[in-house]
Structures are given as structure tokens and as C-alpha cells.
Motif scaffolding. Structure first.
Motif, mmCIF file in Angstrom:
data_model
loop_
_atom_site.group_PDB
_atom_site.id
_atom_site.type_symbol
_atom_site.label_atom_id
_atom_site.label_comp_id
_atom_site.label_asym_id
_atom_site.label_seq_id
_atom_site.Cartn_x
_atom_site.Cartn_y
_atom_site.Cartn_z
ATOM 1 N N THR A 135 59.987 66.328 25.620
ATOM 2 C CA THR A 135 58.947 65.428 26.117
ATOM 3 C C THR A 135 59.508 64.308 26.981
ATOM 4 O OG1 THR A 135 59.053 64.011 24.158
ATOM 5 C CG2 THR A 135 57.482 65.845 24.097
ATOM 6 N N MET A 136 58.625 63.774 27.825
ATOM 7 C CA MET A 136 58.844 62.539 28.576
ATOM 8 C C MET A 136 57.535 61.765 28.514
ATOM 9 S SD MET A 136 61.065 63.333 32.019
ATOM 10 C CE MET A 136 60.062 64.685 32.614
ATOM 11 N N GLN A 137 57.573 60.495 28.852
ATOM 12 C CA GLN A 137 56.376 59.666 28.841
ATOM 13 C C GLN A 137 56.067 59.149 30.242
ATOM 14 O OE1 GLN A 137 54.435 59.126 26.000
ATOM 15 N NE2 GLN A 137 55.817 60.663 25.153
ATOM 16 N N MET A 138 54.772 59.094 30.560
ATOM 17 C CA MET A 138 54.304 58.418 31.766
ATOM 18 C C MET A 138 53.352 57.316 31.327
ATOM 19 S SD MET A 138 52.100 59.726 35.087
ATOM 20 C CE MET A 138 50.512 59.548 34.274
ATOM 21 N N ASP A 139 53.519 56.119 31.873
ATOM 22 C CA ASP A 139 52.611 55.029 31.550
ATOM 23 C C ASP A 139 52.347 54.204 32.813
ATOM 24 O OD1 ASP A 139 54.906 53.473 31.883
ATOM 25 O OD2 ASP A 139 55.207 53.162 29.731
ATOM 26 N N GLY A 140 51.710 53.078 32.640
ATOM 27 C CA GLY A 140 51.438 52.193 33.770
ATOM 28 C C GLY A 140 50.594 52.848 34.846
ATOM 29 N N VAL A 141 49.537 53.557 34.451
ATOM 30 C CA VAL A 141 48.664 54.211 35.428
ATOM 31 C C VAL A 141 48.068 53.167 36.369
ATOM 32 C CG1 VAL A 141 46.572 55.594 35.738
ATOM 33 C CG2 VAL A 141 48.163 56.120 33.873
ATOM 34 N N THR A 142 48.179 53.413 37.669
ATOM 35 C CA THR A 142 47.680 52.494 38.686
ATOM 36 C C THR A 142 46.671 53.217 39.578
ATOM 37 O OG1 THR A 142 49.611 53.044 40.045
ATOM 38 C CG2 THR A 142 49.728 51.021 38.726
ATOM 39 N N ILE A 143 45.843 52.448 40.281
ATOM 40 C CA ILE A 143 44.773 53.019 41.089
ATOM 41 C C ILE A 143 44.712 52.339 42.448
ATOM 42 C CG2 ILE A 143 43.045 51.433 40.158
ATOM 43 C CD1 ILE A 143 41.003 53.738 40.328
ATOM 44 N N ALA A 144 44.345 53.113 43.474
ATOM 45 C CA ALA A 144 44.017 52.587 44.799
ATOM 46 C C ALA A 144 42.752 53.296 45.247
ATOM 47 C CB ALA A 144 45.154 52.838 45.783
ATOM 48 N N THR A 145 41.902 52.607 46.009
ATOM 49 C CA THR A 145 40.608 53.169 46.388
ATOM 50 C C THR A 145 40.384 53.087 47.893
ATOM 51 O OG1 THR A 145 39.407 51.067 46.168
ATOM 52 C CG2 THR A 145 39.625 52.421 44.180
ATOM 53 N N SER A 146 39.444 53.899 48.367
ATOM 54 C CA SER A 146 39.003 53.859 49.755
ATOM 55 C C SER A 146 37.495 54.041 49.765
ATOM 56 C CB SER A 146 39.662 54.980 50.566
ATOM 57 O OG SER A 146 39.155 55.016 51.889
ATOM 58 N N GLY A 147 36.792 53.185 50.522
ATOM 59 C CA GLY A 147 35.346 53.268 50.590
ATOM 60 C C GLY A 147 34.638 52.566 49.454
ATOM 61 N N MET A 148 35.380 51.797 48.673
ATOM 62 C CA MET A 148 34.824 51.033 47.555
ATOM 63 C C MET A 148 35.388 49.625 47.585
ATOM 64 S SD MET A 148 34.940 53.649 44.291
ATOM 65 C CE MET A 148 36.572 54.363 44.528
ATOM 66 N N THR A 149 34.622 48.674 47.076
ATOM 67 C CA THR A 149 35.073 47.295 46.937
ATOM 68 C C THR A 149 35.108 46.943 45.462
ATOM 69 O OG1 THR A 149 34.089 46.643 49.053
ATOM 70 C CG2 THR A 149 34.550 44.885 47.479
ATOM 71 N N VAL A 181 62.358 58.863 32.239
ATOM 72 C CA VAL A 181 63.262 60.002 32.102
ATOM 73 C C VAL A 181 64.392 59.619 31.163
ATOM 74 C CG1 VAL A 181 64.677 61.684 33.340
ATOM 75 C CG2 VAL A 181 62.698 60.627 34.480
ATOM 76 N N GLY A 182 64.623 60.436 30.140
ATOM 77 C CA GLY A 182 65.661 60.141 29.164
ATOM 78 C C GLY A 182 67.048 60.539 29.637
ATOM 79 N N ALA A 183 68.061 59.965 29.010
ATOM 80 C CA ALA A 183 69.437 60.376 29.290
ATOM 81 C C ALA A 183 69.603 61.835 28.880
ATOM 82 C CB ALA A 183 70.412 59.493 28.517
ATOM 83 N N ALA A 184 70.233 62.632 29.743
ATOM 84 C CA ALA A 184 70.428 64.061 29.484
ATOM 85 C C ALA A 184 69.104 64.760 29.170
ATOM 86 C CB ALA A 184 71.435 64.275 28.359
ATOM 87 N N TYR A 190 57.735 69.934 33.164
ATOM 88 C CA TYR A 190 57.003 69.089 32.226
ATOM 89 C C TYR A 190 55.574 68.861 32.731
ATOM 90 C CZ TYR A 190 61.429 67.901 29.948
ATOM 91 O OH TYR A 190 62.621 67.956 29.265
ATOM 92 N N ARG A 191 54.607 69.035 31.849
ATOM 93 C CA ARG A 191 53.206 68.834 32.210
ATOM 94 C C ARG A 191 52.530 67.970 31.161
ATOM 95 N NH1 ARG A 191 52.304 72.366 36.361
ATOM 96 N NH2 ARG A 191 53.556 74.263 36.397
ATOM 97 N N GLY A 192 51.552 67.196 31.589
ATOM 98 C CA GLY A 192 50.851 66.329 30.656
ATOM 99 C C GLY A 192 49.390 66.201 31.005
ATOM 100 N N THR A 193 48.679 65.448 30.182
ATOM 101 C CA THR A 193 47.246 65.238 30.372
ATOM 102 C C THR A 193 46.944 63.752 30.318
ATOM 103 O OG1 THR A 193 46.698 67.348 29.323
ATOM 104 C CG2 THR A 193 44.949 65.715 29.432
ATOM 105 N N VAL A 194 46.222 63.279 31.314
ATOM 106 C CA VAL A 194 45.717 61.920 31.280
ATOM 107 C C VAL A 194 44.206 62.013 31.283
ATOM 108 C CG1 VAL A 194 45.778 61.666 33.812
ATOM 109 C CG2 VAL A 194 45.766 59.643 32.374
ATOM 110 N N THR A 195 43.549 61.199 30.475
ATOM 111 C CA THR A 195 42.097 61.248 30.367
ATOM 112 C C THR A 195 41.512 59.951 30.900
ATOM 113 O OG1 THR A 195 42.302 62.604 28.378
ATOM 114 C CG2 THR A 195 40.157 61.610 28.798
#
Length: 201
Positions: A135-149, A181-184, A190-195
Motif C-alpha cells: 500500500t501507499m497513501q494519497m492525501d491532501g486532495v486539491t481542486i481547481a475549477t473552470s466556469g464556476m466562481t 512513497v515509502g522507502a524501498a 497501485y490503484r485506489g479509490t477516492v469518494t
């Protein structure tokens, strides 16, 4: 390490509260060309085609997220993927990253001046797994938009509240994040799911 892929189903009809689960999937489906027997007049071939018609209050994934490939590191590190149409992947010192860098991209079809709320409900961290269970971890989900304020309000919607500005009601947003990413780190895809949760009103 292979790509992180995200999928969002297209749902018809305006909704007051819609929950979308994102999971591993292909960006598009290709149908094989079927060869026909040769005739006196020459060769022929056929191919299939398909299209989805969206109604206001719909959302569709138009691109998958990818962090590319990383050389197995001696020390831990991170890869930060920006939420943009031309995304960048910045690897910390000691990591060697190559290949495709792409933010997840989504298209929203609503109406001008509708408000939209977007929320990451994965608890701030997504676990990615290889076929062997590493396993690995992903965090800090960020967003950018177009056509919205961005507009105020909607407490608890951690990716924001927005007003659609386009005349045709079609807008886009991109998601990025930070991969740890871990050492070694064992080799593998790797695949994951974000909801995320999207609310129209």
C-alpha cells in the motif's frame, strides 16, 4: 508504480444530493474493427460508436488521475500532483518520477447560476494497493475549477461551494493530491479509490 485511476459515473437528472464513488477504470472503451470478407469491389470494415446524452444536474469523468512511474526509492518521499488541465507532478528529493502526470478531470452539466457543493468524504486519506497487497497513501486532495466562481457558505463541504457562470451550464473541475512513497516501496501498479460527494441546488 503505475497510475492512480479514477472513475465517475454519469448520472442523469438534477439531484439535491448525489453520492459518487470513484474507482479504478479505463478512460474510454475501444471496440475492435471487424474485418469483412473481401469482395470483388474491394475491402470493407465496420466499427462501433457510442455517445452519452447528459441532462442538467449530471457529472461525468473526462480524464483519469495519473502520477506516472517512480523508481523504487531508498528513502521515503512524496509526489505532489496539481489540479490543472496541464498538471505537474513534483517529486521530493530522492525520488525519480517519469511518465504521464494528469489530474482527474470532471465535467458538470447544470444551469447558469446553479450552486454546486463538492466534498471529499474519504477522510482525507486514500489507500492505494498493489495486486500483492502493498500500500501507499494519497492525501491532501486539491481542486481547481473552470466556469464556476467560489462562493461562501456550505460548511462541511471541504472542496468548496460554487456558482455556475457559463451560459450553457457546462463547467469543469480537476482533482490533485499528494502521494506518499515509502522507502524501498515494493514494485507494482497501485490503484485506489477516492469518494466525493456533489450536491446541486
Amino acid at each position: 508504480m503505475g497510475p492512480v485511476t479514477l472513475r465517475l459515473p454519469c448520472l442523469p437528472a438534477r439531484c439535491t444530493r448525489a453520492l459518487f464513488a470513484l474507482g479504478a477504470a479505463l478512460v474510454c472503451m475501444l471496440a475492435p474493427v471487424q474485418a469483412m470478407a473481401q469482395s470483388v469491389d474491394g475491402d470493407t470494415a465496420t466499427a462501433r460508436t457510442q455517445v452519452a446524452i447528459m441532462t442538467p444536474g449530471s457529472i461525468a469523468k473526462t480524464a483519469d488521475m495519473a502520477f506516472g512511474s517512480i523508481v523504487q526509492p531508498n528513502a521515503p518521499g512524496t509526489v505532489v500532483l496539481t489540479p490543472a488541465n496541464s498538471a505537474t507532478c513534483t517529486a521530493s528529493s530522492g525520488l525519480v518520477r517519469t511518465g504521464v502526470c494528469r489530474a482527474a478531470r470532471f465535467s458538470i452539466y447544470g444551469k447558469r447560476n446553479w450552486t454546486i457543493r463538492i466534498k471529499d468524504i474519504t477522510g482525507g486519506s486514500v489507500s492505494l494497493s498493489s495486486p500483492l497487497g502493498d500500500t501507499m497513501q494519497m492525501d491532501g486532495v486539491t481542486i481547481a475549477t473552470s466556469g464556476m466562481t467560489a462562493i461562501s457558505g456550505g460548511p462541511g463541504w471541504n472542496l468548496g461551494r460554487y456558482r455556475i457562470d457559463t451560459d450553457n451550464g457546462i463547467t469543469e473541475f480537476w482533482l490533485g493530491g499528494t502521494l506518499h512513497v515509502g522507502a524501498a516501496q515494493p514494485a507494482g501498479v497501485y490503484r485506489g479509490t477516492v469518494t466525493i460527494q456533489v450536491q446541486f441546488n
